[in-house]
Design an enzyme around this catalytic site. Structure first.
Site, mmCIF file in Angstrom:
data_model
loop_
_atom_site.group_PDB
_atom_site.id
_atom_site.type_symbol
_atom_site.label_atom_id
_atom_site.label_comp_id
_atom_site.label_asym_id
_atom_site.label_seq_id
_atom_site.Cartn_x
_atom_site.Cartn_y
_atom_site.Cartn_z
ATOM 1 N N SER A 134 0.854 -1.184 0.000
ATOM 2 C CA SER A 134 0.000 0.000 0.000
ATOM 3 C C SER A 134 0.889 1.233 0.000
ATOM 4 C CB SER A 134 -0.881 -0.004 1.258
ATOM 5 O OG SER A 134 -1.496 1.248 1.474
ATOM 6 N N TYR A 147 -1.990 -0.666 10.584
ATOM 7 C CA TYR A 147 -2.033 -0.986 9.156
ATOM 8 C C TYR A 147 -0.751 -0.527 8.465
ATOM 9 C CZ TYR A 147 -3.595 -0.818 4.279
ATOM 10 O OH TYR A 147 -3.708 -0.978 2.917
#
Length: 249
Positions: A134, A147
């Protein structure tokens, strides 16, 4: 281009994983897609896309699942570690259960998937490992420290493997998309609406506006990047975190 190659894509029933699976299959690969729900995987099944129930957070499930796929379709030569969860939570509201769940899926799951795929891949003369990280893997994502940590660690895993296998006909790379138009964005939109009282359009815009080019990224754009990493001129692209983020710097 990929005819005769066996690809395995975790989280391949929806979103980015499904787009990658369909793109690889359209170029001749036999693709095993994995996920926890057979009903979802069945919807993606096609002539070259084969569903397999597998939970990446469970070691036995990954070991048995990859072995089953190899037995059915031969050594895995394209491993796409895509399965993951995306959820934000402030650090002081992050308990160990939340932290462990995030790591078990986003990091441990990728580690297990890649390890088991490499068992057959290393016996071949060509292989590609692609981890879907990501933009949060290369910069901190506000409100999502767990995350962000999991996606940073995933890139570290990829870089370590690229160094280990640099003299082999294998490459290891990470894709780092910003906000992509998938079910995750839809779920996040609903969550933002619930927390803030914003309308759907306003809540969705909070994510869209984070992307510098002012729009959500299409899953097909990420899939095309994965295809390039499997292409004939990609052999010198190794250990990279390829940003698909609309100009994020």
């Amino acid at each position: 281009m990929l005819r005769g190659k066996h690809a395995l894509v975790t989280g391949g029933g929806t979103g980015i994983g499904l787009a990658i699976a369909q793109t690889l299959a359209s170029h001749g690969a036999e693709v095993t897609i994995t996920g926890r729900r057979m009903d979802v995987l069945k919807q993606a099944e096609s002539l070259r896309i084969h569903p397999l129930v597998m939970d990446v957070s469970d070691e036995t499930s990954v070991v048995d699942g990859v072995a089953s796929a190899v037995q059915a379709r031969g050594p895995v030569q394209v491993c796409v570690a895509n399965a993951g969860i995306a959820e934000g939570r402030a650090l002081l509201k992050t308990d160990m259960d939340f932290w462990r769940t995030m790591m078990a899926t986003n990091l441990d799951g990728a580690f297990l998937t890649i390890r088991e795929c490499l068992r057959s891949m290393t016996g071949t003369d060509w292989g590609r490992v692609i981890a879907v990280s990501s933009i949060a893997g290369v910069k901190g994502l506000k409100g999502a420290p767990a995350y962000s940590a999991s996606k940073h660690a995933l890139i570290g895993l990829i870089r370590g493997l690229a160094a280990d296998y640099a003299q082999k006909p294998l490459t290891f790379n990470a894709l780092c998309p910003a906000y992509v138009d998938t079910e995750i964005v839809s779920r996040n939109t609903a969550s933002i609406m619930q927390r803030t009282g914003l309308g759907e359009e306003e809540a969705r815009r909070l994510m869209t506006d984070i992307n510098p080019h002012g729009r959500l990224i299409a899953p097909s754009e990420v899939a095309e990047a994965a295809l390039f990493l499997c292409g004939p001129q990609s052999g010198s692209v190794n250990g990279q975190a390829l940003q698909i983020a609309g100009g994020e710097v």
